[in-house]
Design an enzyme around this catalytic site. Structure first.
Site, PDB file in Angstrom:
ATOM      1  N   HIS A 117      -5.260  -3.588  -2.731  1.00  9.74           N
ATOM      2  CA  HIS A 117      -4.969  -2.565  -3.732  1.00  9.74           C
ATOM      3  C   HIS A 117      -4.812  -3.138  -5.143  1.00  9.74           C
ATOM      4  O   HIS A 117      -4.446  -2.412  -6.064  1.00  9.74           O
ATOM      5  CB  HIS A 117      -3.708  -1.803  -3.333  1.00  9.74           C
ATOM      6  N   SER A 165       0.787  -1.225   0.000  1.00  8.90           N
ATOM      7  CA  SER A 165       0.000   0.000   0.000  1.00  8.90           C
ATOM      8  C   SER A 165       0.821   1.277   0.000  1.00  8.90           C
ATOM      9  O   SER A 165       0.354   2.314  -0.485  1.00  8.90           O
ATOM     10  CB  SER A 165      -0.947   0.017   1.206  1.00  8.90           C
ATOM     11  N   LYS A 199     -11.944   0.532  -2.014  1.00  4.20           N
ATOM     12  CA  LYS A 199     -10.901   1.133  -2.839  1.00  4.20           C
ATOM     13  C   LYS A 199     -11.378   1.123  -4.292  1.00  4.20           C
ATOM     14  O   LYS A 199     -12.247   1.898  -4.642  1.00  4.20           O
ATOM     15  CB  LYS A 199      -9.581   0.398  -2.602  1.00  4.20           C
TER      16      LYS A 199
END
Length: 386
Positions: free
Chosen positions: A203, A175, A235
């Protein structure tokens, strides 16, 4: 009593004090933060779905039919048909047999890791893993061995020296650095060492892979090779919550043992419906990922030409390595004066001496908006040197 005020002052003097911005309106590149218009390059909304009209409409329609609250835990009366549909969609989307819907990525990591390992077991964790993985390891009460970032050889040596149940856990995309774990090598090593591999692809899901399935899809890694995949939905997917996907045996085991799944109220069922709508968009619009990749390449080419030090990342996470806490804060401040919001990341989130600006790009950014950022960085190039 502990001197909390003194500790806060020490953080301020070291350039480590953190503050919150007050954001108004929908999450999108053009934000209002602390009452001022800014162009944000620090959000994890990688595909621009957080305020997508179709996702918002799906949420509103679902609220009218199923209400707002989850009301109870999944094991009491909170497991709604909407949750079940989302879990089936997530399993299919990631190419796994089954999935469980968790409240957050943090809770997923805490619950999964502490359920799969305990006293007498050993967990192997990449040194740059997310805080939620670190805390899950601590909560498990298992012995924890950390290996240098992405160092498969050191991990192999550690595994060879260890008996009993072994769990290897890693981020898929890291990240703060934006680089990928060597997942093919890790999968092969875990098979040879009889270790269970868990990948947190928070991610990567939505961003990587032909269909947005994440790091494992991009590398063609099956459920047999990587048994458990953890992903977040706040996300690239643009909604909220998290999931774990894998064999039915393991997800059923987690239903029985993962305390952060058992002892918490189910997420709103309307949110699950909105997430299904977001998955539809991810599947149907690969051009979002294609546009994002073009932005990433352009950003890297231009920023490096200006003399900035970038991390080796091909993902939307593009950290500009500065080093000193105060220089990172100054670069962030000068950009914000130009209406560009890019936050400075400092220890303990990153190692000492590696403070940085964590630039994140989104498919919602236009070419013109990226150009604004590049022009701003050009005006601050005096801060680019190490």
């Amino acid at each position: 009593m502990r001197d909390f005020a003194s500790e806060l002052e020490t953080r301020k003097q070291a350039g480590l004090h953190r503050t919150r911005r007050l954001v108004d309106g929908p999450q999108q590149p053009a934000l209002t933060a602390d009452g001022k218009p800014v162009l944000a390059f620090c959000s994890n909304d990688y595909l621009g779905l957080a305020s997508h009209p179709a996702v918002s409409a799906a949420l509103a329609a679902a609220v009218a039919g199923v209400g707002v609250g989850g009301a109870a835990s999944h094991l009491i009366c909170g497991h709604h048909q909407a949750h079940h549909r989302l879990e089936q969609r997530l399993a299919a989307f990631t190419g796994r047999s089954s999935a469980l819907f968790f409240s957050t990525g943090y809770m997923a990591n805490l619950g999964v890791i502490s359920a799969l390992a305990g006293r007498g077991d050993t967990i192997f964790s990449d040194r740059l893993n997310h805080a939620s993985i670190i805390d899950g390891c601590i909560l498990s009460r298992a012995k924890v061995k950390r290996y240098p970032h992405n160092d498969v050889q050191v991990l192999a040596d550690q595994l060879a020296q260890t008996r009993g149940h072994k769990l290897v856990v890693t981020d898929g995309v890291f990240s703060m650095d934006g680089d990928l774990a060597p997942l093919k090598e890790l999968a092969a090593l875990c098979r040879e060492s009889d270790a269970l591999l868990v990948v947190d692809d928070a991610h990567g899901v939505g961003v990587l892979g032909t269909h947005g399935g994440g790091s494992l899809e991009q590398l063609g890694l099956s459920e047999d090779e990587v048994p458990l995949l953890i992903g977040t939905l706040g996300k690239a997917v643009g909604t909220s919550g998290a999931f774990v996907a894998g064999p039915e045996l393991l997800t059923e085991y987690l239903v029985q043992k993962a305390r952060t799944y058992i002892y918490t109220t189910a997420m709103p069922p309307a949110l699950a419906e909105a997430t299904c709508a977001a998955l539809d968009i991810i599947t149907a619009e690969p051009q979002r990922r294609a546009h994002l990749q073009r932005l990433i390449k352009r950003f890297r080419d231009r920023t490096q030409a200006l003399g900035y030090r970038l991390m080796p990342s091909q993902t939307p996470i593009q950290p500009i390595l500065v080093g000193d806490n105060w220089r990172a804060l100054e670069l962030s401040r000068r950009l914000e004066e130009m209406g560009l919001l890019v936050t400075a990341i400092r220890p303990p989130t990153v190692p000492e001496g590696e403070s940085r600006l964590r630039v994140t790009l989104s498919a919602a950014h236009t070419d013109a908006e990226l150009e604004r950022l590049l022009e701003g960085l050009a005006q601050c190039a005096d801060l680019a040197g190490a």
